[in-house]
Design an enzyme around this catalytic site. Structure first.
Site, PDB file in Angstrom:
ATOM      1  N   HIS A  52       7.097 -27.324   1.490  1.00 13.64           N
ATOM      2  CA  HIS A  52       6.285 -28.447   1.010  1.00 13.64           C
ATOM      3  C   HIS A  52       5.109 -27.960   0.179  1.00 13.64           C
ATOM      4  O   HIS A  52       4.150 -28.693  -0.026  1.00 13.64           O
ATOM      5  CB  HIS A  52       5.819 -29.276   2.209  1.00 13.64           C
ATOM      6  CG  HIS A  52       6.981 -29.800   2.991  1.00 13.64           C
ATOM      7  ND1 HIS A  52       7.594 -30.996   2.706  1.00 13.64           N
ATOM      8  CD2 HIS A  52       7.695 -29.245   3.999  1.00 13.64           C
ATOM      9  CE1 HIS A  52       8.616 -31.176   3.536  1.00 13.64           C
ATOM     10  NE2 HIS A  52       8.697 -30.124   4.329  1.00 13.64           N
ATOM     11  N   GLU A  57       0.840  -1.201   0.000  1.00 16.73           N
ATOM     12  CA  GLU A  57       0.000   0.000   0.000  1.00 16.73           C
ATOM     13  C   GLU A  57       0.878   1.255   0.000  1.00 16.73           C
ATOM     14  O   GLU A  57       0.485   2.298  -0.485  1.00 16.73           O
ATOM     15  CB  GLU A  57      -0.938   0.003   1.217  1.00 16.73           C
ATOM     16  CG  GLU A  57      -2.201   0.802   0.970  1.00 16.73           C
ATOM     17  CD  GLU A  57      -3.235   0.670   2.084  1.00 16.73           C
ATOM     18  OE1 GLU A  57      -2.912   0.992   3.232  1.00 16.73           O
ATOM     19  OE2 GLU A  57      -4.372   0.255   1.794  1.00 16.73           O
ATOM     20  N   LYS A 100     -13.517   1.497  -3.371  1.00 17.56           N
ATOM     21  CA  LYS A 100     -14.559   1.869  -2.404  1.00 17.56           C
ATOM     22  C   LYS A 100     -15.676   2.621  -3.113  1.00 17.56           C
ATOM     23  O   LYS A 100     -16.862   2.388  -2.862  1.00 17.56           O
ATOM     24  CB  LYS A 100     -13.964   2.778  -1.320  1.00 17.56           C
ATOM     25  CG  LYS A 100     -13.110   2.057  -0.301  1.00 17.56           C
ATOM     26  CD  LYS A 100     -12.745   3.028   0.808  1.00 17.56           C
ATOM     27  CE  LYS A 100     -11.668   2.486   1.702  1.00 17.56           C
ATOM     28  NZ  LYS A 100     -11.091   3.489   2.577  1.00 17.56           N
TER      29      LYS A 100
HETATM   30  O1  LIG Z   1      -8.691   2.521  10.001  1.00 21.66           O
HETATM   31  P1  LIG Z   1      -9.657   2.777   8.931  1.00 21.66           P
HETATM   32  O2  LIG Z   1      -9.875   4.235   8.692  1.00 21.66           O
HETATM   33  O3  LIG Z   1     -10.947   2.044   9.149  1.00 21.66           O
HETATM   34  O4  LIG Z   1      -9.033   2.248   7.595  1.00 21.66           O
HETATM   35  C1  LIG Z   1      -8.778   0.909   7.356  1.00 21.66           C
HETATM   36  C2  LIG Z   1      -8.034   0.767   6.052  1.00 21.66           C
HETATM   37  O5  LIG Z   1      -8.854   1.393   5.077  1.00 21.66           O
HETATM   38  C3  LIG Z   1      -8.349   1.630   3.787  1.00 21.66           C
HETATM   39  O6  LIG Z   1      -8.549   0.546   2.994  1.00 21.66           O
HETATM   40  C4  LIG Z   1      -6.925   2.090   3.726  1.00 21.66           C
HETATM   41  O7  LIG Z   1      -6.414   1.894   2.445  1.00 21.66           O
HETATM   42  C5  LIG Z   1      -6.060   1.378   4.723  1.00 21.66           C
HETATM   43  O8  LIG Z   1      -4.797   2.001   4.753  1.00 21.66           O
HETATM   44  C6  LIG Z   1      -6.686   1.424   6.088  1.00 21.66           C
HETATM   45  O9  LIG Z   1      -5.838   0.796   7.000  1.00 21.66           O
END
Ligand SMILES: O=P(O)(O)OC[C@H]1O[C@H](O)[C@H](O)[C@@H](O)[C@@H]1O
Length: 633
Positions: free
Chosen positions: A441, A412, A546
């Site tokens: 294995h 990431e 998202k």
């Molecule tokens: O901690 P949060 O705000 O719920 O985010 C959780 C995750 O969400 C996203 O996918 C980001 O790309 C991550 O870097 C992050 O750790």
């Protein structure tokens, strides 16, 4: 039970004296079977300990498979790859290279061996200016520069283990106060001062951690690596929006839900998977007649949706997540520390290990800087463009989740479309791996002989078992000797076929070494990002998925509304996919509409009146029930 004040206090003298090979002691550390029975490197699928040879394993392997020896077992492709890389094969020169480049951190008992990566002196010299730039960038970052320019944020995970480094006293106090609050809260939970309201156990016995990505991977890795066999509180995770997975975790808790501390972790406080996990858990609490708020803890940024929910609903506790700490580097914030302390893990030792490693990574001499050495190897092995994958193989079960943790940290951070100057670069470094010798294995066959698209990272742990517990399962040989032999054998066998590797060695898996490992890789990522001129601290690509998911759910609502209208008619009007798409004014989305309907049908939320999902054009669909209220929404 260990007291939390003990767990939270730092201790400087817990690390046993290192006893790794040095030029004077290496011969003494060989085991009898190693000398007399070298691993056969020509058949990794049936590793065995045959015959008698007076050669050392290393000598045997390399001498046998060097390209110039035109070994019968080496393919032409292998020879070419070794020749192309110009890897050294003379055991004497390799030993010199090993000792010349071996990095040792005395206090941590940590070693880094980069001798099996073939970088040349010229390459190191060429890279020098880039490293100087990277070191300067790291220095600026630690002083509070906006190191994440796209998001206009400081990057402060290094301050978490050395608050004095914080660019101002407000941040320093925030870190120190949070740590104090974590210790005090854990102490009260573990000591039974804070009790669940209606548990027969009279104290909290379980943690259910709800979070995803950086809000789950660190705590999962640390729990697996460090939780004692009988922790004061056991931990489980909900790290997805998979209903069956969530049901499984809740079912496993059973009546212990009443003594479960639910920690909801989300930096943004708005991640849908985490919100869904929370809603599902809250429903389970309601159904069990339990009051969630009395057992809920939030770790999130101030004033986030989650923070406001927790405040308004009066949850048991809230801990802050800082704007200047990224999710994937948040293990040393409340995200990682609270769960760890509750499991009886000495979090101050973890912080101390990380701080020591950070200190070592501040030197501007590449050879003495372990993170820089790693970055150098990554750059060399993957041509600075991610042309090879990094296979991470810890030879220790408790480190199983390290590669999964690193996957997010590295991929990431480094997987970026544009560099800092706006050029399209499509950078990255692929990480995968589980553990040795288990993976020998499974897929090491391909690593040894198949497509040459990787370099390996071995994580070696010298201490096999706590002192006094070892035994010889055959004369002179323990179970741990086999693990050791498997690691060394695989390292040699890979190298003999031109496959490069790095080896990180720690004395044992303990809070200090785990803290150091995390810090080592965090810094290596930061330095490498600078070498390839990218922003390691944002993740613009994640948003696309998202956003698309949101659009799918919005489309599903339209599909439902159209189907509901048709299903409320008398008689019910089953619709073809084309009709649904037209009525949704989304003919271009017909494929997605088909998938939405197939998913709804599989979950008994839509009924296929005609045809079947295997031939989408034949399908006619309606809803089992008419929702009259929804007609007028
Ligand atoms: O901690 P949060 O705000 O719920 O985010 C959780 C995750 O969400 C996203 O996918 C980001 O790309 C991550 O870097 C992050 O750790």
């Amino acid at each position: 039970m260990a007291s939390i004040s003990g767990l939270c206090s730092s201790s400087s003298n817990l690390i046993p004296k290192p006893h790794l090979p040095s030029s004077s002691s290496s011969s003494k550390t060989q085991f009898p079977w190693m000398i007399s029975s070298p691993l056969r490197i020509d058949d990794t699928s049936k590793t065995s300990f045959p015959g008698v040879s007076s050669k050392s394993l290393l000598t045997h392997s390399v001498a046998r498979d060097v390209p110039s020896s035109l070994s019968k077992t080496a393919s032409i492709g292998d020879e070419l790859s070794v020749a192309k890389k110009g890897l050294e094969t003379d055991p004497k020169i390799l030993w010199e290279r090993y000792t010349e480049w071996l990095y040792q951190h005395k206090d941590l008992g940590l070693y880094l061996d980069v001798s099996r990566v073939g970088f040349t002196d010229d390459f190191v010299k060429e890279m020098e200016p880039r490293f100087m730039k990277a070191f300067k960038a790291m220095e600026d970052l630690e002083k509070g520069a906006i190191a994440n320019p796209d998001e206009g944020r400081m990057v402060g995970h290094y301050w978490l283990r050395n608050p004095k480094l914080s660019p101002n006293s407000f941040l320093r106090l925030q870190i120190e106060n949070t740590l104090e609050a974590i210790c005090a809260f854990s102490d009260e939970i573990v000591g039974g001062k804070i009790k669940p309201p209606s548990s027969p156990a009279g104290r909290f016995t379980q943690i259910l951690s709800v979070g995803i990505g950086g809000s789950a991977l660190g705590p999962q890795f640390v729990a697996e690596a460090l939780a004692p066999d009988n922790p004061p509180l056991k931990i489980r995770f909900i790290d997805n929006t998979d209903p069956a997975g969530i049901d499984h975790q809740i079912a496993q808790l059973g009546p212990e839900l009443a003594s479960t501390l639910v920690i909801v972790v989300s930096k943004s406080g708005g991640t849908p998977e985490t919100r869904n996990g929370l809603l599902e858990v809250q429903k389970a609490f309601r159904e069990a007649g339990l009051e969630f708020a009395k057992q809920g803890v939030a770790i999130t940024q101030e004033n986030s949706l989650l923070d406001n929910t927790a405040r308004i609903e009066g949850w048991l506790a809230r801990f802050p997540m800082f704007d200047w700490v990224g999710g994937r580097t948040s293990e040393m914030s409340a995200v990682g520390l609270l769960a760890a302390a509750l499991q009886g893990i000495n979090i101050k030792e973890m912080l101390a290990g990380a701080a020591l490693m950070d200190e070592a990574n501040r030197t501007t001499v590449v050879k003495n800087n372990p993170a820089a050495l790693l970055a150098l190897c990554w750059y060399w092995a993957s041509d600075g463009v991610g042309s090879k994958d990094m296979v991470v193989l810890p030879y220790k079960d408790s480190l199983l989740l390290f590669s999964r943790y690193l996957q997010q940290l590295v991929m990431e951070s480094l997987g970026k479309e544009f560099d800092l100057d706006g050029n399209r670069v499509n950078q990255g470094l692929t990480v995968y791996g589980n553990k040795g010798s288990t993976d020998q294995h499974a897929y090491i066959q391909q690593l040894r002989e198949g497509v040459h698209n990787f370099f390996a990272t071995f994580i070696e742990v010298l201490r096999d078992r706590p002192p006094g517990h070892d035994w010889e399962l055959e004369p002179g040989v323990t179970c741990g000797d086999y693990l050791f032999g498997m690691l060394q054998g695989t390292r040699s066998a890979l190298y003999a076929n031109g496959r490069e590797s790095v080896t990180v060695t720690v004395q044992e898996v303990n809070p200090r070494s785990v803290g150091a490992l995390i810090a080592l890789y965090e810094r290596a990522v930061g330095i490498y990002a600078s070498l390839v001129n990218i922003n390691a601290y944002h993740q613009p690509g994640v948003e696309a998925g998202k956003k698309a998911a949101g659009e799918v759910l919005a489309l599903q609502k339209r599909v439902l509304s159209v189907l509901n209208e048709a299903s409320c008619k008398d008689p019910v009007e089953p619709l073809s996919l084309e009709e649904v798409a037209d009525r949704c004014h989304a003919p271009e989305d017909i494929e997605m509409i088909y998938k939405i309907i197939a998913h709804m049908a599989a979950n008994d939320r839509a009924i296929i009146a005609e045809g079947d999902c295997g031939s989408p054009r034949s399908v006619k669909v309606f809803l089992g029930e008419c929702n009259v209220d929804a007609l007028y929404d």
